[in-house]
Enzyme design. Structure first.
Site, PDB file in Angstrom:
ATOM      1  N   GLU A  79      20.567   3.748  -4.088  1.00 55.07           N
ATOM      2  CA  GLU A  79      19.747   4.722  -4.343  1.00 55.07           C
ATOM      3  C   GLU A  79      19.987   5.614  -2.984  1.00 55.07           C
ATOM      4  O   GLU A  79      19.166   6.493  -2.684  1.00 55.07           O
ATOM      5  CB  GLU A  79      18.202   4.611  -4.483  1.00 55.07           C
ATOM      6  CG  GLU A  79      17.497   3.692  -3.674  1.00 55.07           C
ATOM      7  CD  GLU A  79      16.116   3.508  -3.898  1.00 55.07           C
ATOM      8  OE1 GLU A  79      15.475   4.629  -4.167  1.00 55.07           O
ATOM      9  OE2 GLU A  79      15.490   2.718  -4.153  1.00 55.07           O
ATOM     10  N   CYS A 111      15.107   1.006  -6.954  1.00 55.41           N
ATOM     11  CA  CYS A 111      15.488  -0.246  -6.449  1.00 55.41           C
ATOM     12  C   CYS A 111      15.827  -1.230  -7.653  1.00 55.41           C
ATOM     13  O   CYS A 111      16.089  -2.460  -7.453  1.00 55.41           O
ATOM     14  CB  CYS A 111      14.211  -0.802  -5.999  1.00 55.41           C
ATOM     15  SG  CYS A 111      13.629   0.191  -4.314  1.00 55.41           S
ATOM     16  N   HIS A 233      11.149  -8.370  -6.310  1.00 56.87           N
ATOM     17  CA  HIS A 233      11.600  -7.301  -5.569  1.00 56.87           C
ATOM     18  C   HIS A 233      10.391  -7.150  -4.493  1.00 56.87           C
ATOM     19  O   HIS A 233       9.327  -7.101  -4.768  1.00 56.87           O
ATOM     20  CB  HIS A 233      11.644  -6.177  -6.331  1.00 56.87           C
ATOM     21  CG  HIS A 233      11.754  -4.692  -5.441  1.00 56.87           C
ATOM     22  ND1 HIS A 233      12.902  -4.700  -4.568  1.00 56.87           N
ATOM     23  CD2 HIS A 233      10.967  -3.715  -5.355  1.00 56.87           C
ATOM     24  CE1 HIS A 233      12.483  -3.664  -4.152  1.00 56.87           C
ATOM     25  NE2 HIS A 233      11.657  -2.918  -4.566  1.00 56.87           N
TER      26      HIS A 233
HETATM   27  N1  COA Z   1      -4.975  -6.683  10.167  1.00 54.75           N
HETATM   28  C1  COA Z   1      -4.499  -7.293   8.911  1.00 54.75           C
HETATM   29  N2  COA Z   1      -4.519  -6.501   7.807  1.00 54.75           N
HETATM   30  C2  COA Z   1      -4.761  -5.068   7.793  1.00 54.75           C
HETATM   31  C3  COA Z   1      -5.087  -4.704   9.069  1.00 54.75           C
HETATM   32  C4  COA Z   1      -5.364  -5.385  10.339  1.00 54.75           C
HETATM   33  N3  COA Z   1      -5.726  -4.806  11.359  1.00 54.75           N
HETATM   34  N4  COA Z   1      -5.258  -3.123   8.676  1.00 54.75           N
HETATM   35  C5  COA Z   1      -4.927  -3.058   7.699  1.00 54.75           C
HETATM   36  N5  COA Z   1      -4.568  -4.304   6.842  1.00 54.75           N
HETATM   37  C6  COA Z   1      -4.107  -4.411   5.808  1.00 54.75           C
HETATM   38  C7  COA Z   1      -4.804  -3.489   4.632  1.00 54.75           C
HETATM   39  O1  COA Z   1      -6.036  -4.297   4.443  1.00 54.75           O
HETATM   40  C8  COA Z   1      -3.794  -3.540   3.514  1.00 54.75           C
HETATM   41  O2  COA Z   1      -3.986  -4.642   2.841  1.00 54.75           O
HETATM   42  P1  COA Z   1      -3.886  -4.730   1.290  1.00 54.75           P
HETATM   43  O3  COA Z   1      -2.905  -3.808   0.828  1.00 54.75           O
HETATM   44  O4  COA Z   1      -3.888  -6.279   0.821  1.00 54.75           O
HETATM   45  O5  COA Z   1      -5.267  -4.038   0.957  1.00 54.75           O
HETATM   46  C9  COA Z   1      -2.493  -3.469   4.293  1.00 54.75           C
HETATM   47  O6  COA Z   1      -2.705  -3.797   5.516  1.00 54.75           O
HETATM   48  C10 COA Z   1      -1.725  -2.195   4.375  1.00 54.75           C
HETATM   49  O7  COA Z   1      -2.650  -1.217   4.929  1.00 54.75           O
HETATM   50  P2  COA Z   1      -3.098   0.227   4.472  1.00 54.75           P
HETATM   51  O8  COA Z   1      -4.002   0.824   5.171  1.00 54.75           O
HETATM   52  O9  COA Z   1      -3.163   0.327   2.905  1.00 54.75           O
HETATM   53  O10 COA Z   1      -1.717   0.889   4.683  1.00 54.75           O
HETATM   54  P3  COA Z   1      -1.188   2.244   4.691  1.00 54.75           P
HETATM   55  O11 COA Z   1      -1.997   3.361   4.018  1.00 54.75           O
HETATM   56  O12 COA Z   1      -0.575   2.505   5.879  1.00 54.75           O
HETATM   57  O13 COA Z   1       0.188   2.040   3.513  1.00 54.75           O
HETATM   58  C11 COA Z   1       1.880   1.251   2.277  1.00 54.75           C
HETATM   59  C12 COA Z   1       0.774   0.988   3.237  1.00 54.75           C
HETATM   60  C13 COA Z   1       2.710  -0.115   1.847  1.00 54.75           C
HETATM   61  C14 COA Z   1       1.202   1.877   0.866  1.00 54.75           C
HETATM   62  C15 COA Z   1       3.057   2.048   2.805  1.00 54.75           C
HETATM   63  O14 COA Z   1       3.802   1.423   4.008  1.00 54.75           O
HETATM   64  C16 COA Z   1       3.967   2.822   1.875  1.00 54.75           C
HETATM   65  O15 COA Z   1       3.768   3.591   1.052  1.00 54.75           O
HETATM   66  N6  COA Z   1       5.268   2.123   1.856  1.00 54.75           N
HETATM   67  C17 COA Z   1       6.223   2.323   0.947  1.00 54.75           C
HETATM   68  C18 COA Z   1       5.902   1.540  -0.144  1.00 54.75           C
HETATM   69  C19 COA Z   1       7.204   1.267  -1.051  1.00 54.75           C
HETATM   70  O16 COA Z   1       8.035   0.557  -0.584  1.00 54.75           O
HETATM   71  N7  COA Z   1       7.078   1.969  -2.306  1.00 54.75           N
HETATM   72  C20 COA Z   1       8.014   1.350  -3.238  1.00 54.75           C
HETATM   73  C21 COA Z   1       7.597   0.163  -4.073  1.00 54.75           C
HETATM   74  S1  COA Z   1       8.773  -0.556  -4.953  1.00 54.75           S
END
Ligand code: COA
Length: 385
Positions: A79, A111, A233
Site C-alpha cells: 500500500e 495491510c 497482523h
Molecule cells: N503506561 C502504560 N500504558 C499506557 C500509558 C502508560 N503511561 N499511557 C497510555 N497507555 C496505554 C493506554 O491505556 C492504551 O492501552 P489500551 O489500548 O489497552 O487501552 C494504549 O497505551 C494507547 O494509549 P492511547 O491513549 O489509546 O493512545 P493514542 O490515542 O495515542 O493512540 C493508537 C494509539 C494505536 C490508536 C494510534 O497510535 C494509532 O492510531 N495508530 C495507528 C493504528 C493503526 O495502525 N491502524 C491500522 C490498524 S490495522
C-alpha cells in the site's frame, strides 16, 4: 498435493530509533509506547530506500539461481506504491535479474493484500504444480511526525516462495475472508501519510477477527485447542493481544496460556521493527516459527487484516524443513545502528514523496545492495551494487 510457503526472508533498513527516546522528545511516558502500544524500536527509512529496494533485498535473500529459474510469477503486495500505473514488481524483477518470461503484478488492499497474493499464488500452483510464485509484501508505514500514529510506523519487506511440497507451511483448504466498506484508515492520492481513526480501526480489526474465526470454526469443527499458535497482523504488538484476549476473555486454562505464550513469540520482531503493513502478519509468522514452541506437524492459525476493510482467517501445517527455510532475522536486526530522533526527523522529511523535479540522493551512506539513487525526467533511478 500440499501447497504453501516454501521459503521466507525478511529485510528492513539498517537503522532504527529507540522509542523511549522518541517518548522523551514527545513528552510522553515511555511506558505508553513500550507497554501500552507494545513497541521498543522502529525502523528508520533513509530516502535511498523504498518498497522496491526493500522488496528486492528480501527476495535476494531467498533466491538461488535454480529457484529463480523456476519462478513463473512475481506478485508484490503493497500500500506504499511508487507509481499509480506501473507495478513495483517490474522494477524488482529487473533489479533481481529475473527472466523476462516472469509474470509481474502489484496488489492492493491496505495491510491485507499479502494474504490475497498467497491465496492467488496457491491457485496458480494448483493449476500447474511445476510453478513457483514469488510473493513480496513490502511497505513503509508513515503516519507523520508528532501524530498519535507515529509510534506505530515501521518499514520492511517479507519475501515468500509459494510452491508444491513446501518446506515451511502447507496451507489448509479452508479459509474465511470477510470485507466491508469501512473508513478506518486510507491514504488519498495526494497524501504521503495515511489518515487513520486508530481506535475505530482497532475495534473493526477485533470484530473481523471474531467473525472470521467463528466462521472458520463452524466450517471445520476445529476448536482453539487445535492450534499450536495463532499469528496476527501486527500494526503494533498490543493489537494482537487485544484480538486474542477478545476470544480468550478470562480463560486461564492450558490452551489459553499456550496461545498467549505463542503470541508473545510472534511479537518479538515486530517490537523491534514496527509496522510493515502487508508484511506484518508474515513477519509475525516468522517470529512465531523462530521464537515459539512449535514443531513440524503443528497447526497454526493466521489472521490477516487490512483497513478499508478486509479480514481473512486461514490455517496451515508446519512442515519438517521450516527451520532452515527462514532468513536469519536476529543476525540482521543485530547489524542495525541506532540514530537520534533528530536524524530520524531529518530522514523522514527528505523522502522523494510527491516531488516532480529531478533529485539526486547521496547513496554513499547506504550500504544496502539496492538503492534509490534519485529521480530524473520523472523516472525513479535504482542501482544494484
Ligand atoms: N503506561 C502504560 N500504558 C499506557 C500509558 C502508560 N503511561 N499511557 C497510555 N497507555 C496505554 C493506554 O491505556 C492504551 O492501552 P489500551 O489500548 O489497552 O487501552 C494504549 O497505551 C494507547 O494509549 P492511547 O491513549 O489509546 O493512545 P493514542 O490515542 O495515542 O493512540 C493508537 C494509539 C494505536 C490508536 C494510534 O497510535 C494509532 O492510531 N495508530 C495507528 C493504528 C493503526 O495502525 N491502524 C491500522 C490498524 S490495522
Amino acid at each position: 498435493m500440499k501447497i504453501g510457503i516454501d521459503k521466507m526472508a525478511f529485510a528492513t533498513t539498517d537503522q532504527y530509533i529507540d522509542l523511549t527516546e522518541l517518548a522523551a522528545k514527545r513528552g510522553v511516558d515511555p511506558n505508553k509506547y513500550t507497554i501500552g502500544i507494545g513497541q521498543d524500536r522502529q525502523a528508520v527509512v533513509p530516502p535511498t530506500q523504498d518498497i522496491v529496494t526493500l522488496g528486492a533485498r528480501a527476495a535476494q535473500k531467498l533466491l538461488t539461481p535454480d529457484l529463480a529459474r523456476r519462478l513463473s510469477t512475481l506478485i508484490v503486495a503493497t500500500e506504499s506504491g511508487i507509481d499509480n500505473s506501473k507495478a513495483s514488481a517490474i522494477y524488482i524483477k529487473h533489479l533481481l535479474g529475473l527472466d523476462d518470461y516472469v509474470r509481474t503484478v502489484e496488489l492492493k488492499e491496505a495491510c491485507y493484500s499479502g494474504t490475497a497474493a498467497i491465496q492467488f499464488a496457491r491457485g496458480l500452483v494448483a493449476l500447474n504444480p511445476q510453478e513457483t510464485v514469488l510473493v513480496i509484501a513490502a511497505d513503509i508505514a508513515r503516519y507523520g511526525l508528532n501524530t498519535p500514529g507515529e509510534v506505530t510506523q515501521g518499514a520492511g519487506a517479507v519475501a515468500m516462495l509459494v510452491s508444491a511440497n513446501p518446506r515451511v507451511l502447507a496451507i489448509e483448504p479452508t479459509s474465511v475472508s470477510y470485507s466491508r466498506d469501512v473508513m478506518d484508515f486510507w491514504r488519498p492520492l495526494y497524501a504521503t501519510e495515511a489518515l487513520v481513526d486508530g481506535k475505530y480501526s482497532t475495534n473493526v480489526y477485533i470484530d473481523f477477527f471474531k467473525n472470521t474465526l467463528t466462521r472458520y470454526q463452524q466450517r471445520t469443527g476445529r476448536e482453539l485447542a487445535d492450534f499450536a499458535g495463532i499469528a496476527f497482523h501486527l500494526p503494533f504488538t498490543k493489537m494482537g493481544k487485544k484480538a486474542l484476549e477478545a476470544v480468550l476473555q478470562d480463560r486461564t486454562d492450558a490452551v489459553a496460556n499456550r496461545l498467549r505464550d505463542q503470541l508473545a513469540a510472534s511479537q518479538v520482531y515486530c517490537r523491534q521493527v514496527g509496522n510493515l503493513y502487508t508484511g506484518s502478519l508474515y513477519l509475525g509468522l516468522m517470529s512465531l516459527l523462530q521464537n515459539g514452541a512449535v514443531a513440524a506437524g503443528d497447526r497454526l492459525g493466521l489472521f490477516s487484516y487490512g483497513s478499508g476493510a478486509e479480514g481473512e482467517f486461514y490455517s496451515g501445517i508446519i512442515q519438517p524443513g521450516f527451520a532452515t527455510a527462514l532468513s536469519d532475522i536476529p543476525h540482521d536486526l543485530a547489524g542495525r545502528h541506532q540514530v537520534s530522533v533528530a536524524k530520524y526527523e531529518q530522514l523522514f522529511n527528505s523522502q522523494l514523496g510527491m516531488r516532480a523535479e529531478d533529485v539526486q540522493f547521496d547513496t554513499q551512506a547506504d550500504q544496502a545492495p539496492f538503492v534509490l539513487a534519485g529521480q530524473k525526467n520523472h523516472q525513479r533511478i535504482y542501482q544494484r551494487r
